[in-house]
Design an enzyme around this catalytic site. Structure first.
Site, PDB file in Angstrom:
ATOM      1  N   LYS A  71       7.833 -41.491  -2.808  1.00  0.00           N
ATOM      2  CA  LYS A  71       8.577 -41.871  -4.008  1.00  0.00           C
ATOM      3  C   LYS A  71      10.091 -41.778  -3.850  1.00  0.00           C
ATOM      4  CE  LYS A  71       4.993 -40.885  -7.434  1.00  0.00           C
ATOM      5  NZ  LYS A  71       4.677 -40.194  -8.712  1.00  0.00           N
ATOM      6  N   ASP A 107       6.759 -43.495 -14.188  1.00  0.00           N
ATOM      7  CA  ASP A 107       6.250 -42.136 -14.421  1.00  0.00           C
ATOM      8  C   ASP A 107       6.929 -41.485 -15.621  1.00  0.00           C
ATOM      9  OD1 ASP A 107       4.378 -42.028 -12.381  1.00  0.00           O
ATOM     10  OD2 ASP A 107       5.794 -41.256 -10.906  1.00  0.00           O
TER      11      ASP A 107
END
Length: 287
Positions: A71, A107
Site C-alpha cells: 500500500k 480504506d
C-alpha cells in the site's frame, strides 16, 4: 458470464491474497449489473511489484486493489495520486484512466462508514494498533470524524513514531507506544481499531488485547475479516464492548472502489450477504 477479448480486468495484488473474498464480491456485482468485467487475485511478492504494475498498465486493466504489503511502496509507481492517498501516504485502489494510473485510498471511507454506523463516542481517545497502510487510513478517518486524541501502538515503535510525525497537527494529540504498552491506553479509549494482521487465519488464537484491556463502553473495530469473528472481537464481547467485524469496512471500501472503476454503485446488501455467507462457510479457513 461470457469472457472474451473485450472483457475488462480488475484485480487484487498483495502477498498473501489467498484469504481474500474480494473476487467473490466484485464478480457478483459485475454479474448483477451486467458489466463485462472480471476480478482476479494475484499473489505478488515485493520484488516483483514494479514489473507487475507495469504489466497491468500495458494490459489496459480497468483498475486494481492493493493490499499488504504494497500500500505504501506502490505510490512511487503511479502517475497520479489523489487527495485521499496524498493524505494517508498509502494507496489501496488504482484506476487506469487515459493511460495514467491513478491512486486512491478507499480504506478511509471503509473505516469512516463503519464508525459512523456504530455508537462510538468521537470525543474520546482512539487507539490504533498497527502502523502500516491500514493504520494510516484509520488515522485519517478518525481525524475527519473529529477525534482529537489518537494513540498508535506498534511492535516497531519507530514506525508508530513516524506516523505521529506524518499526521500530527494543531488541535490533535497523538502519541506512539510499543505494542506491549497498548493495554495501558486501551483501558481509557472509546475507540479501538486493530489495523494489523494479528488474529487473521491461520493465527486465529492471537489477539493484541484481552477482555481485561477493553472498556465496556468502547467500540472495537477489527480490520481483519477472516475469521468473521476474530479473537479480539470475542474478547471485546466479553468486556461488553460494541464490536465491528472487518467485513464492514471491507465492503464499504469495495463499494467506493467499484464506483471509481465503473461509475456504478454495486448492490451493497447483496455483497454483505454473500460475504458473510462465504466467511461463515470457511469458518476461518482459507479455500
Amino acid at each position: 458470464m461470457e469472457i472474451d477479448s473485450e472483457t475488462k480486468l480488475c484485480c487484487l495484488i498483495g502477498h498473501p491474497v489467498k484469504h481474500s473474498i474480494s473476487p467473490l464480491l466484485h464478480n457478483t456485482a459485475f454479474k448483477q449489473l451486467g458489466l463485462k468485467m472480471v476480478y482476479l487475485a494475484f499473489d505478488v511478492e515485493p520484488r516483483y511489484l514494479s514489473r507487475v504494475v507495469k504489466g497491468l498498465k500495458s494490459l489496459n486493466v480497468a483498475g486494481f486493489n492493493v493490499t499488504i504489503p504494497h500500500k505504501v511502496s506502490i505510490m512511487r509507481l503511479l502517475d497520479v495520486i489523489d487527495s485521499t492517498s496524498m493524505e494517508t501516504k498509502a494507496v489501496n485502489t488504482v484506476a487506469l484512466k487515459d493511460g495514467k494510473l491513478i491512486g486512491y485510498n478507499t480504506d478511509i471511507e471503509g473505516v469512516k462508514r463503519s464508525l459512523i454506523d456504530s455508537n462510538c463516542m468521537l470525543d474520546g481517545r482512539a487507539l490504533v494498533i498497527g502502523a502500516g497502510g491500514a493504520a494510516r487510513a484509520a488515522i485519517v478517518a478518525l481525524k475527519e470524524l473529529g477525534v482529537k486524541e489518537i494513540v498508535i501502538a506498534n511492535r516497531s515503535i519507530w514506525r508508530a513514531a513516524t506516523l505521529v510525525r506524518i499526521f500530527k497537527d494543531e488541535g490533535l494529540k497523538m502519541k506512539s507506544v510499543n505494542l506491549y504498552e497498548a493495554k495501558r491506553y486501551s483501558r481509557a479509549s472509546s475507540i479501538i481499531i486493530n489495523a494489523t494482521p494479528i488474529g487473521m487465519w491461520p493465527y486465529m488464537d492471537e489477539t493484541p488485547l484481552s477482555s481485561n484491556d477493553i472498556p465496556r463502553n468502547s467500540v472495537v473495530l477489527d480490520l481483519v475479516y477472516n475469521p468473521l469473528k476474530t479473537k479480539l472481537l470475542e474478547e471485546a464481547e466479553k468486556a461488553g464492548a460494541e464490536t465491528i467485524s472487518g467485513l464492514k469496512p471491507l465492503i464499504e471500501q469495495a463499494v467506493k472502489a467499484f464506483e471509481i472503476w465503473t461509475g456504478f454503485q454495486p448492490p451493497k446488501d447483496t455483497l454483505w450477504r454473500i460475504g458473510e455467507e462465504a466467511l461463515r462457510r470457511r469458518g476461518g479457513r482459507e479455500e
